[in-house]
Design a protein around this motif. Structure first.
Motif, PDB file in Angstrom:
ATOM      1  N   ASN A  14      29.324  -4.798 -12.711  1.00 42.34           N
ATOM      2  CA  ASN A  14      28.746  -4.324 -13.979  1.00 42.34           C
ATOM      3  C   ASN A  14      28.211  -5.454 -14.861  1.00 42.34           C
ATOM      4  OD1 ASN A  14      29.460  -1.809 -13.153  1.00 42.34           O
ATOM      5  ND2 ASN A  14      31.153  -1.527 -14.599  1.00 42.34           N
ATOM      6  N   VAL A  15      28.836  -6.645 -14.774  1.00 44.36           N
ATOM      7  CA  VAL A  15      28.320  -7.750 -15.603  1.00 44.36           C
ATOM      8  C   VAL A  15      27.216  -8.526 -14.874  1.00 44.36           C
ATOM      9  CG1 VAL A  15      30.446  -8.018 -16.967  1.00 44.36           C
ATOM     10  CG2 VAL A  15      30.103  -9.449 -14.938  1.00 44.36           C
ATOM     11  N   GLY A  16      26.852  -8.058 -13.676  1.00 45.56           N
ATOM     12  CA  GLY A  16      25.702  -8.636 -12.978  1.00 45.56           C
ATOM     13  C   GLY A  16      26.022  -9.808 -12.069  1.00 45.56           C
ATOM     14  N   LEU A  17      27.295  -9.938 -11.668  1.00 49.25           N
ATOM     15  CA  LEU A  17      27.636 -11.055 -10.767  1.00 49.25           C
ATOM     16  C   LEU A  17      27.306 -10.717  -9.324  1.00 49.25           C
ATOM     17  CD1 LEU A  17      31.222 -12.026 -12.069  1.00 49.25           C
ATOM     18  CD2 LEU A  17      29.060 -13.177 -12.585  1.00 49.25           C
ATOM     19  N   GLU A  18      27.096 -11.748  -8.543  1.00 48.27           N
ATOM     20  CA  GLU A  18      27.015 -11.642  -7.086  1.00 48.27           C
ATOM     21  C   GLU A  18      28.329 -12.232  -6.565  1.00 48.27           C
ATOM     22  OE1 GLU A  18      24.440 -10.381  -5.341  1.00 48.27           O
ATOM     23  OE2 GLU A  18      23.278  -9.997  -7.176  1.00 48.27           O
ATOM     24  N   PRO A  19      28.762 -11.869  -5.347  1.00 51.32           N
ATOM     25  CA  PRO A  19      30.037 -12.402  -4.847  1.00 51.32           C
ATOM     26  C   PRO A  19      30.152 -13.926  -4.908  1.00 51.32           C
ATOM     27  CG  PRO A  19      29.321 -10.613  -3.461  1.00 51.32           C
ATOM     28  CD  PRO A  19      28.209 -10.842  -4.440  1.00 51.32           C
ATOM     29  N   ASP A  20      29.034 -14.643  -4.709  1.00 54.62           N
ATOM     30  CA  ASP A  20      29.161 -16.104  -4.739  1.00 54.62           C
ATOM     31  C   ASP A  20      29.075 -16.697  -6.147  1.00 54.62           C
ATOM     32  OD1 ASP A  20      26.470 -15.811  -5.136  1.00 54.62           O
ATOM     33  OD2 ASP A  20      25.835 -17.038  -3.446  1.00 54.62           O
ATOM     34  N   ASN A  21      29.087 -15.828  -7.158  1.00 51.08           N
ATOM     35  CA  ASN A  21      29.195 -16.309  -8.552  1.00 51.08           C
ATOM     36  C   ASN A  21      30.641 -16.242  -9.037  1.00 51.08           C
ATOM     37  OD1 ASN A  21      26.361 -14.269  -9.387  1.00 51.08           O
ATOM     38  ND2 ASN A  21      26.353 -16.391  -8.727  1.00 51.08           N
ATOM     39  N   LEU A  22      31.529 -15.677  -8.207  1.00 51.91           N
ATOM     40  CA  LEU A  22      32.887 -15.358  -8.673  1.00 51.91           C
ATOM     41  C   LEU A  22      33.953 -16.085  -7.849  1.00 51.91           C
ATOM     42  CD1 LEU A  22      34.827 -13.435 -10.354  1.00 51.91           C
ATOM     43  CD2 LEU A  22      34.583 -11.789  -8.477  1.00 51.91           C
ATOM     44  N   ALA A  23      34.984 -16.586  -8.536  1.00 55.08           N
ATOM     45  CA  ALA A  23      36.152 -17.137  -7.840  1.00 55.08           C
ATOM     46  C   ALA A  23      37.392 -16.419  -8.368  1.00 55.08           C
ATOM     47  CB  ALA A  23      36.270 -18.636  -8.084  1.00 55.08           C
ATOM     48  N   VAL A  24      38.204 -15.893  -7.456  1.00 58.30           N
ATOM     49  CA  VAL A  24      39.454 -15.222  -7.845  1.00 58.30           C
ATOM     50  C   VAL A  24      40.615 -16.076  -7.335  1.00 58.30           C
ATOM     51  CG1 VAL A  24      40.833 -13.113  -7.696  1.00 58.30           C
ATOM     52  CG2 VAL A  24      38.339 -12.950  -7.727  1.00 58.30           C
ATOM     53  N   ILE A  25      41.415 -16.556  -8.282  1.00 58.53           N
ATOM     54  CA  ILE A  25      42.503 -17.477  -7.933  1.00 58.53           C
ATOM     55  C   ILE A  25      43.824 -16.775  -8.250  1.00 58.53           C
ATOM     56  CG2 ILE A  25      43.408 -19.814  -8.320  1.00 58.53           C
ATOM     57  CD1 ILE A  25      40.364 -19.796  -7.664  1.00 58.53           C
ATOM     58  N   SER A  26      44.712 -16.709  -7.276  1.00 56.23           N
ATOM     59  CA  SER A  26      45.950 -15.966  -7.540  1.00 56.23           C
ATOM     60  C   SER A  26      47.194 -16.776  -7.216  1.00 56.23           C
ATOM     61  CB  SER A  26      45.945 -14.663  -6.732  1.00 56.23           C
ATOM     62  OG  SER A  26      45.911 -14.946  -5.361  1.00 56.23           O
ATOM     63  N   GLY A  27      48.307 -16.286  -7.764  1.00 57.36           N
ATOM     64  CA  GLY A  27      49.603 -16.910  -7.513  1.00 57.36           C
ATOM     65  C   GLY A  27      50.308 -16.205  -6.359  1.00 57.36           C
ATOM     66  N   ILE A  28      51.623 -16.231  -6.367  1.00 62.45           N
ATOM     67  CA  ILE A  28      52.394 -15.588  -5.297  1.00 62.45           C
ATOM     68  C   ILE A  28      53.139 -14.389  -5.855  1.00 62.45           C
ATOM     69  CG2 ILE A  28      54.337 -15.873  -3.679  1.00 62.45           C
ATOM     70  CD1 ILE A  28      51.960 -17.420  -2.712  1.00 62.45           C
ATOM     71  N   GLY A  29      53.153 -13.329  -5.083  1.00 67.46           N
ATOM     72  CA  GLY A  29      53.771 -12.069  -5.469  1.00 67.46           C
ATOM     73  C   GLY A  29      52.997 -10.991  -4.749  1.00 67.46           C
ATOM     74  N   CYS A  30      53.449  -9.739  -4.825  1.00 62.87           N
ATOM     75  CA  CYS A  30      52.628  -8.659  -4.251  1.00 62.87           C
ATOM     76  C   CYS A  30      51.243  -8.746  -4.882  1.00 62.87           C
ATOM     77  CB  CYS A  30      53.238  -7.306  -4.573  1.00 62.87           C
ATOM     78  SG  CYS A  30      54.843  -7.027  -3.828  1.00 62.87           S
ATOM     79  N   ASN A  82      33.119 -26.426 -11.620  1.00 62.16           N
ATOM     80  CA  ASN A  82      31.891 -25.634 -11.482  1.00 62.16           C
ATOM     81  C   ASN A  82      31.794 -24.605 -12.594  1.00 62.16           C
ATOM     82  OD1 ASN A  82      29.611 -24.317 -10.754  1.00 62.16           O
ATOM     83  ND2 ASN A  82      30.212 -23.960  -8.623  1.00 62.16           N
ATOM     84  N   ARG A  83      31.240 -25.035 -13.712  1.00 66.25           N
ATOM     85  CA  ARG A  83      31.164 -24.163 -14.893  1.00 66.25           C
ATOM     86  C   ARG A  83      30.272 -22.953 -14.650  1.00 66.25           C
ATOM     87  NH1 ARG A  83      28.729 -28.362 -18.972  1.00 66.25           N
ATOM     88  NH2 ARG A  83      29.030 -26.726 -20.490  1.00 66.25           N
ATOM     89  N   ASP A  84      29.450 -22.974 -13.597  1.00 66.14           N
ATOM     90  CA  ASP A  84      28.569 -21.835 -13.307  1.00 66.14           C
ATOM     91  C   ASP A  84      29.319 -20.662 -12.690  1.00 66.14           C
ATOM     92  OD1 ASP A  84      26.509 -23.271 -14.301  1.00 66.14           O
ATOM     93  OD2 ASP A  84      25.561 -23.716 -12.368  1.00 66.14           O
ATOM     94  N   LEU A  85      30.521 -20.901 -12.192  1.00 74.63           N
ATOM     95  CA  LEU A  85      31.291 -19.815 -11.585  1.00 74.63           C
ATOM     96  C   LEU A  85      32.022 -19.018 -12.654  1.00 74.63           C
ATOM     97  CD1 LEU A  85      33.214 -21.383  -8.527  1.00 74.63           C
ATOM     98  CD2 LEU A  85      31.423 -19.643  -8.431  1.00 74.63           C
ATOM     99  N   THR A  86      32.118 -17.705 -12.456  1.00 73.31           N
ATOM    100  CA  THR A  86      33.026 -16.888 -13.264  1.00 73.31           C
ATOM    101  C   THR A  86      34.380 -16.993 -12.585  1.00 73.31           C
ATOM    102  OG1 THR A  86      31.354 -15.378 -14.068  1.00 73.31           O
ATOM    103  CG2 THR A  86      33.587 -14.507 -13.916  1.00 73.31           C
ATOM    104  N   VAL A  87      35.381 -17.404 -13.347  1.00 73.91           N
ATOM    105  CA  VAL A  87      36.694 -17.625 -12.736  1.00 73.91           C
ATOM    106  C   VAL A  87      37.704 -16.606 -13.274  1.00 73.91           C
ATOM    107  CG1 VAL A  87      38.555 -19.279 -12.346  1.00 73.91           C
ATOM    108  CG2 VAL A  87      36.194 -20.079 -12.435  1.00 73.91           C
ATOM    109  N   ILE A  88      38.310 -15.884 -12.338  1.00 75.52           N
ATOM    110  CA  ILE A  88      39.380 -14.939 -12.676  1.00 75.52           C
ATOM    111  C   ILE A  88      40.667 -15.479 -12.061  1.00 75.52           C
ATOM    112  CG2 ILE A  88      40.313 -12.624 -12.203  1.00 75.52           C
ATOM    113  CD1 ILE A  88      37.517 -11.514 -12.450  1.00 75.52           C
ATOM    114  N   ALA A  89      41.701 -15.609 -12.902  1.00 77.39           N
ATOM    115  CA  ALA A  89      43.031 -15.955 -12.383  1.00 77.39           C
ATOM    116  C   ALA A  89      43.845 -14.674 -12.418  1.00 77.39           C
ATOM    117  CB  ALA A  89      43.681 -17.024 -13.245  1.00 77.39           C
ATOM    118  N   SER A  90      44.728 -14.509 -11.444  1.00 83.99           N
ATOM    119  CA  SER A  90      45.448 -13.250 -11.384  1.00 83.99           C
ATOM    120  C   SER A  90      46.810 -13.414 -10.718  1.00 83.99           C
ATOM    121  CB  SER A  90      44.588 -12.262 -10.581  1.00 83.99           C
ATOM    122  OG  SER A  90      44.995 -10.971 -10.839  1.00 83.99           O
ATOM    123  N   GLY A  91      47.755 -12.572 -11.111  1.00 82.02           N
ATOM    124  CA  GLY A  91      49.086 -12.647 -10.507  1.00 82.02           C
ATOM    125  C   GLY A  91      50.045 -11.709 -11.210  1.00 82.02           C
ATOM    126  N   GLY A  92      51.321 -11.884 -10.935  1.00 84.59           N
ATOM    127  CA  GLY A  92      52.320 -10.976 -11.477  1.00 84.59           C
ATOM    128  C   GLY A  92      52.940 -11.469 -12.774  1.00 84.59           C
TER     129      GLY A  92
END
Ligand SMILES: Cc1ncc(C[n+]2csc(CCOP(=O)(O)OP(=O)(O)O)c2C)c(N)n1
Ligand code: SF4
Ligand SMILES: [Mg+2]
Length: 288
Positions: free
Chosen positions: A34-50, A81-91
Motif C-alpha cells: 500500500n505504501v508503494g514498496l517493492e520487495p527489494d525496497n524492504l528489509a525485515v529483521i527479527s529476533g528469536i521466538g515464534c 542503506n538509508r534507501d531501504l524501509t526497515v522493519i524490526a519485529s519480534g515478541g
C-alpha cells in the motif's frame, strides 16, 4: 507496482493454527504494498521466538537474528542503506525482556525504523513462561502460583522514553493494523507498534475474546488527539494500556539520520569500495 502477493514467498509458516502472528505477517505484506514498496525496497529483521520467524515468511531482504537483538541489526541496516524501509519485529520477550536496553535506546534515538512487537504476553517458543507483559497473578509453568510481578505498560514507557510514534493494535483488526504499519513506515523516525497477538496454545487468559471485551479503540474516543502527549498518557492510564490505534505521534522532531550533518546522501551500501576485485574476494573469503 507490487501487490501484497509479491511480498509472499514459498515458505509455509509453522505457527499454530489460530496464532495471532499470521495477521501481523499479512498486515506487513499489505502495508508494504500500500505504501508503494517493492520487495527489494524492504528489509525485515527479527529476533528469536515464534514471532521471530516472521522474517522468513516475507519476500523481502531479511535477517533472523539472535534473541533480543533485532533492533541493533535493524538500526545498522538502516544506517548502511538509508534507501531501504526497515522493519524490526519480534515478541514481547524479545523486545521487553532480553532486548529492553535496545528498545529504550532505539526509541530515544529516533532512528527511522518501524518496530512491530507481537505481544502475546508470554514466551511462546519456549512453551509458555511469563514475560514482562504477563499480568500479575498469571499462572504459567514458571509461575505455577501466579506471577508476583506487575506487567510492564510498554506504551506508557515509550512515551516517557521520548517516542515520536506510539501505536497499538490487535491481530483481529487487520484493517487498523495495516493502516498503523503504513503510518509507521511513513513516519520519519522510530515507530513502535505493539500488537496484541494471542498465543492460542499457551495463553488461555488473554484470548481473542478477552481482548474483544477489554479493548477500547481510540477511533471511538471523541476528539482524541494523537499529537497531545499528555492526553495520550492519561488515556493509557485510564484504560490500563488496553487501547488500540495511533496513541501518539510527534512529527516535529527530526530523525537520527536527519541530525547527522555528515551523513552521506548516497547510502554506504551503494558506495564504491575502492578496492580491487581480487582484494574484495580475499576479504569475502575470510568471512565464508
Ligand atoms: C540468549 C537467549 N536466551 C534465551 C533464549 C531462549 N528463548 C528463545 S525464544 C524465548 C522467548 C520467546 O518469547 P517472545 O520473545 O515473547 O516470543 P514468542 O515466542 O512469544 O513469539 C527465549 C527465552 C534464547 N534463544 N537465546
Ligand atoms: S506457541 Fe503460541 S505464539 Fe507460538 S506459534 Fe503457537 S500460538 Fe503462536
Ligand atoms: Mg511472546
Amino acid at each position: 507496482m507490487a501487490t501484497f502477493k509479491d511480498f509472499r514467498n514459498k515458505v509455509k509458516p509453522n505457527w499454530c493454527p489460530g496464532c495471532g502472528d499470521f495477521s501481523v505477517q499479512a498486515a506487513i505484506q499489505r502495508a508494504a504494498a500500500n505504501v508503494g514498496l517493492e520487495p527489494d525496497n524492504l528489509a525485515v529483521i527479527s529476533g528469536i521466538g515464534c514471532s521471530g520467524r516472521i522474517s522468513g515468511y516475507i519476500n523481502s531482504y531479511g535477517f533472523h537474528g539472535v534473541h533480543g537483538r533485532a533492533l541493533p541489526i535493524a538500526q545498522g541496516v538502516k544506517m548502511a542503506n538509508r534507501d531501504l524501509t526497515v522493519i524490526a519485529s519480534g515478541g514481547d520477550g524479545d523486545g521487553f525482556a532480553i532486548g529492553m536496553g535496545h528498545t529504550i535506546h532505539a526509541i530515544r534515538r529516533n532512528i527511522d525504523v518501524t518496530y512491530i512487537v507481537m505481544d502475546n504476553q508470554i514466551y511462546g517458543l519456549t512453551k509458555g513462561q511469563t514475560s514482562p507483559r504477563s499480568d500479575m497473578g498469571f499462572k504459567t509453568k514458571s509461575t505455577p502460583g501466579g506471577s508476583i510481578e506487575s506487567a510492564l505498560n510498554v506504551m506508557e514507557m515509550s512515551l516517557t522514553a521520548g517516542a515520536t510514534f506510539v501505536a497499538q493494535s490487535f491481530s483481529s483488526d487487520l484493517k487498523e493494523l495495516t493502516s498503523l504499519i503504513e503510518q509507521g513506515i511513513n513516519h520519519k523516525g522510530f515507530s513502535l507498534i505493539n500488537v496484541f497477538s494471542p498465543c492460542v496454545t499457551f495463553n488461555k487468559v488473554n484470548t481473542y475474546d478477552w481482548f474483544k471485551e477489554n479493548i477500547t479503540k481510540l477511533a471511538d474516543v471523541e476528539n482524541y488527539d494523537p499529537a497531545n502527549r499528555m492526553t495520550a498518557m492519561q488515556t493509557l492510564m485510564e484504560h490500563n494500556g488496553l487501547v488500540t490505534g495511533l496513541i501518539y505521534q510527534n512529527t516535529e522532531q527530526k530523525s537520527y539520520q536527519e541530525l547527522i550533518n555528515t551523513y552521506d546522501k548516497n547510502p554506504l551500501a551503494n558506495q564504491d569500495l575502492e578496492i580491487t576485485e581480487e582484494k574484495f574476494n580475499e576479504l569475502m573469503a575470510e568471512f565464508m
